[in-house]
Design a protein around this motif. Structure first.
Motif, PDB file in Angstrom:
ATOM      1  N   ILE A   1     -12.438  -8.009   0.431  1.00  0.00           N
ATOM      2  CA  ILE A   1     -11.589  -7.069  -0.307  1.00  0.00           C
ATOM      3  C   ILE A   1     -11.708  -5.665   0.275  1.00  0.00           C
ATOM      4  N   GLU A   2     -12.924  -5.263   0.612  1.00  0.00           N
ATOM      5  CA  GLU A   2     -13.118  -3.922   1.158  1.00  0.00           C
ATOM      6  C   GLU A   2     -12.491  -3.762   2.543  1.00  0.00           C
ATOM      7  N   SER A   3     -12.415  -4.854   3.302  1.00  0.00           N
ATOM      8  CA  SER A   3     -11.869  -4.786   4.666  1.00  0.00           C
ATOM      9  C   SER A   3     -10.466  -5.378   4.760  1.00  0.00           C
ATOM     10  N   TRP A   4      -9.782  -5.504   3.642  1.00  0.00           N
ATOM     11  CA  TRP A   4      -8.516  -6.223   3.583  1.00  0.00           C
ATOM     12  C   TRP A   4      -7.453  -5.656   4.513  1.00  0.00           C
ATOM     13  N   ARG A   5      -7.444  -4.349   4.723  1.00  0.00           N
ATOM     14  CA  ARG A   5      -6.405  -3.738   5.549  1.00  0.00           C
ATOM     15  C   ARG A   5      -6.458  -4.223   6.996  1.00  0.00           C
ATOM     16  N   ASP A   6      -7.641  -4.644   7.435  1.00  0.00           N
ATOM     17  CA  ASP A   6      -7.782  -5.096   8.817  1.00  0.00           C
ATOM     18  C   ASP A   6      -7.398  -6.567   8.977  1.00  0.00           C
ATOM     19  N   TRP A   7      -8.038  -7.461   8.210  1.00  0.00           N
ATOM     20  CA  TRP A   7      -7.816  -8.884   8.438  1.00  0.00           C
ATOM     21  C   TRP A   7      -6.472  -9.383   7.916  1.00  0.00           C
ATOM     22  N   THR A   8      -5.816  -8.648   7.018  1.00  0.00           N
ATOM     23  CA  THR A   8      -4.481  -9.054   6.556  1.00  0.00           C
ATOM     24  C   THR A   8      -3.363  -8.500   7.421  1.00  0.00           C
ATOM     25  N   GLY A   9      -3.671  -7.532   8.288  1.00  0.00           N
ATOM     26  CA  GLY A   9      -2.633  -6.886   9.077  1.00  0.00           C
ATOM     27  C   GLY A   9      -1.995  -5.707   8.385  1.00  0.00           C
ATOM     28  N   ALA A  10      -2.489  -5.330   7.188  1.00  0.00           N
ATOM     29  CA  ALA A  10      -1.892  -4.228   6.435  1.00  0.00           C
ATOM     30  C   ALA A  10      -1.997  -2.907   7.193  1.00  0.00           C
ATOM     31  N   ARG A  11      -3.141  -2.654   7.815  1.00  0.00           N
ATOM     32  CA  ARG A  11      -3.305  -1.418   8.573  1.00  0.00           C
ATOM     33  C   ARG A  11      -2.312  -1.365   9.741  1.00  0.00           C
ATOM     34  N   HIS A  12      -2.119  -2.508  10.400  1.00  0.00           N
ATOM     35  CA  HIS A  12      -1.170  -2.576  11.517  1.00  0.00           C
ATOM     36  C   HIS A  12       0.245  -2.267  11.037  1.00  0.00           C
ATOM     37  N   MET A  13       0.625  -2.832   9.887  1.00  0.00           N
ATOM     38  CA  MET A  13       1.956  -2.563   9.352  1.00  0.00           C
ATOM     39  C   MET A  13       2.117  -1.089   9.024  1.00  0.00           C
ATOM     40  N   TYR A  14       1.108  -0.511   8.387  1.00  0.00           N
ATOM     41  CA  TYR A  14       1.179   0.894   7.991  1.00  0.00           C
ATOM     42  C   TYR A  14       1.299   1.821   9.197  1.00  0.00           C
ATOM     43  N   LEU A  15       0.571   1.501  10.263  1.00  0.00           N
ATOM     44  CA  LEU A  15       0.536   2.383  11.432  1.00  0.00           C
ATOM     45  C   LEU A  15       1.709   2.185  12.383  1.00  0.00           C
ATOM     46  N   TYR A  16       2.189   0.940  12.504  1.00  0.00           N
ATOM     47  CA  TYR A  16       3.112   0.640  13.596  1.00  0.00           C
ATOM     48  C   TYR A  16       4.507   0.176  13.187  1.00  0.00           C
ATOM     49  N   MET A  17       4.745  -0.081  11.916  1.00  0.00           N
ATOM     50  CA  MET A  17       6.097  -0.492  11.544  1.00  0.00           C
ATOM     51  C   MET A  17       7.078   0.653  11.783  1.00  0.00           C
ATOM     52  N   PRO A  18       8.242   0.388  12.398  1.00  0.00           N
ATOM     53  CA  PRO A  18       9.223   1.446  12.627  1.00  0.00           C
ATOM     54  C   PRO A  18       9.576   2.181  11.334  1.00  0.00           C
ATOM     55  N   TYR A  19       9.582   3.505  11.414  1.00  0.00           N
ATOM     56  CA  TYR A  19       9.827   4.324  10.219  1.00  0.00           C
ATOM     57  C   TYR A  19      11.185   4.029   9.598  1.00  0.00           C
ATOM     58  N   ASP A  20      12.176   3.720  10.420  1.00  0.00           N
ATOM     59  CA  ASP A  20      13.533   3.492   9.933  1.00  0.00           C
ATOM     60  C   ASP A  20      13.626   2.319   8.951  1.00  0.00           C
ATOM     61  N   LEU A  21      12.628   1.433   8.940  1.00  0.00           N
ATOM     62  CA  LEU A  21      12.661   0.285   8.028  1.00  0.00           C
ATOM     63  C   LEU A  21      12.236   0.672   6.610  1.00  0.00           C
ATOM     64  N   GLY A  22      11.675   1.857   6.448  1.00  0.00           N
ATOM     65  CA  GLY A  22      11.375   2.361   5.111  1.00  0.00           C
ATOM     66  C   GLY A  22      10.236   1.656   4.404  1.00  0.00           C
ATOM     67  N   LEU A  23       9.132   1.412   5.097  1.00  0.00           N
ATOM     68  CA  LEU A  23       7.974   0.796   4.451  1.00  0.00           C
ATOM     69  C   LEU A  23       7.521   1.664   3.275  1.00  0.00           C
ATOM     70  N   GLN A  24       7.500   1.078   2.080  1.00  0.00           N
ATOM     71  CA  GLN A  24       7.111   1.840   0.901  1.00  0.00           C
ATOM     72  C   GLN A  24       5.713   1.504   0.415  1.00  0.00           C
ATOM     73  N   ARG A  25       5.368   0.219   0.448  1.00  0.00           N
ATOM     74  CA  ARG A  25       4.146  -0.191  -0.233  1.00  0.00           C
ATOM     75  C   ARG A  25       3.624  -1.503   0.335  1.00  0.00           C
ATOM     76  N   ILE A  26       2.296  -1.617   0.397  1.00  0.00           N
ATOM     77  CA  ILE A  26       1.635  -2.861   0.776  1.00  0.00           C
ATOM     78  C   ILE A  26       0.613  -3.168  -0.312  1.00  0.00           C
ATOM     79  N   SER A  27       0.690  -4.356  -0.907  1.00  0.00           N
ATOM     80  CA  SER A  27      -0.184  -4.718  -2.024  1.00  0.00           C
ATOM     81  C   SER A  27      -1.005  -5.958  -1.697  1.00  0.00           C
ATOM     82  N   LEU A  28      -2.273  -5.932  -2.101  1.00  0.00           N
ATOM     83  CA  LEU A  28      -3.156  -7.096  -2.003  1.00  0.00           C
ATOM     84  C   LEU A  28      -3.367  -7.662  -3.392  1.00  0.00           C
TER      85      LEU A  28
END
Length: 233
Positions: free
Chosen positions: A149-176
Motif C-alpha cells: 500500500i505504501e509503495s502502490w504508486r510504483d508497482w501499479t504504474g500510478a507514478r508513471h501515469m502521473y508523470l508521463y501521460m500526455p497533458y492533453d488527455l486531462g488526467l484528473q485522478r488515480i485511485s487505489l
C-alpha cells in the motif's frame, strides 16, 4: 495529493465521505468484472456486448457501466456502485450471466489516491470525453499488504501515469482500492482507476490506447490493464 474521495463522475456520492477516507474507512464499492467465456473474437461481438449490457441494466440498475475500448480483453465490461443497501444484496463471488459471459465480484474501499487539481479547472467534464484506465492485481501474500500500500504508486504504474501521460488527455485522478470481500482469488486484491477528462477525439483515444500499450511493454510488470469508456444504458 493522497486520500481524497473518488471522482463524482458517476454520481456515486462518495465526496461526502472524505473524512472517513482519510482514516482508511471510505465507502464500500461493489465491482463486477464481466468476462467472456471465450476471448478469441468469436463470441465477444458488439451485439452480444449490447445484450449483456441490457441484462446488467436489469440486474445492476444502480451504478455505472464501463465498456472496454480494446478487443479480446479479459474483462470487456466493468460495473460498479457504492449504493450500500443494493451492494450487499447482490454480491456474488462468481456468477454466469448467460452462455457467453460471467462475472466476478468484489467489495472494495478506496485507500489511496493522486489528484491532479489542474485538470479540474483546465478541462470540462463531459461523459463523452471521459475515459478510464482500469488495472487489477491479485496477491495471496497478506503479510506484505502494508508495504504494498505504501509503495502502490510504483508497482501499479500510478507514478508513471502521473508523470508521463500526455497533458492533453486531462488526467484528473488515480485511485487505489483494496478488496474487503469476498475471501477468494476470483476477485482482484487491488483495483486502480485513472480518470481522464479530455479524451474527446479519435486522435486522443488512440493516444491513450498507445500510452497504455507502452505501459504494458515498458513499465507494467503484472496484473490486468485496459482502457474503458462510460456506457450509457
Amino acid at each position: 495529493m493522497e486520500n481524497r474521495s473518488l471522482s463524482s463522475t458517476f454520481k456515486l456520492n462518495i465526496v461526502s465521505h472524505q473524512r472517513k477516507i482519510r482514516s482508511g474507512q471510505g465507502p464500500l464499492i461493489l465491482f463486477s468484472f464481466i468476462t467472456a467465456t471465450a476471448r478469441d473474437g468469436a463470441q465477444v461481438t458488439k451485439k452480444r456486448l449490447q445484450d449483456v449490457s441490457k441484462k446488467l441494466k436489469d440486474n445492476f440498475a444502480i451504478g455505472a457501466v464501463l465498456i472496454c475500448k480494446e478487443k479480446n480483453v479479459v474483462y470487456p465490461i466493468v460495473h460498479f456502485t457504492n449504493d450500500q443497501d443494493y451492494l450487499m444484496s447482490v454480491l456474488q463471488d462468481q456468477k454466469d450471466i448467460d452462455e457467453h459471459f460471467k462475472l466476478n465480484q468484489g467489495v472494495y474501499r478506496e485507500i489511496k489516491s493522486i489528484e491532479c487539481e489542474d485538470a479540474c479547472s483546465s478541462f470540462v467534464k463531459s461523459p463523452a470525453s471521459i475515459s478510464y484506465i482500469v488495472s487489477g492485481f491479485r496477491t495471496l501474500d497478506t503479510s506484505l499488504a502494508e508495504v504494498m500500500i505504501e509503495s502502490w504508486r510504483d508497482w501499479t504504474g500510478a507514478r508513471h501515469m502521473y508523470l508521463y501521460m500526455p497533458y492533453d488527455l486531462g488526467l484528473q485522478r488515480i485511485s487505489l482500492l483494496k478488496k474487503v470481500a469476498p475471501d477468494s482469488i476470483n476477485a482482484f486484491t487491488y483495483v486502480v482507476i485513472a480518470e481522464c477528462l479530455n479524451v474527446d477525439t479519435e486522435e486522443k483515444k488512440m493516444m491513450l490506447l498507445d500510452f497504455v500499450q507502452r505501459m504494458r511493454v515498458e513499465k507494467f510488470l503484472s496484473g490486468y490493464l485496459s482502457v474503458y469508456e462510460l456506457h450509457k444504458m
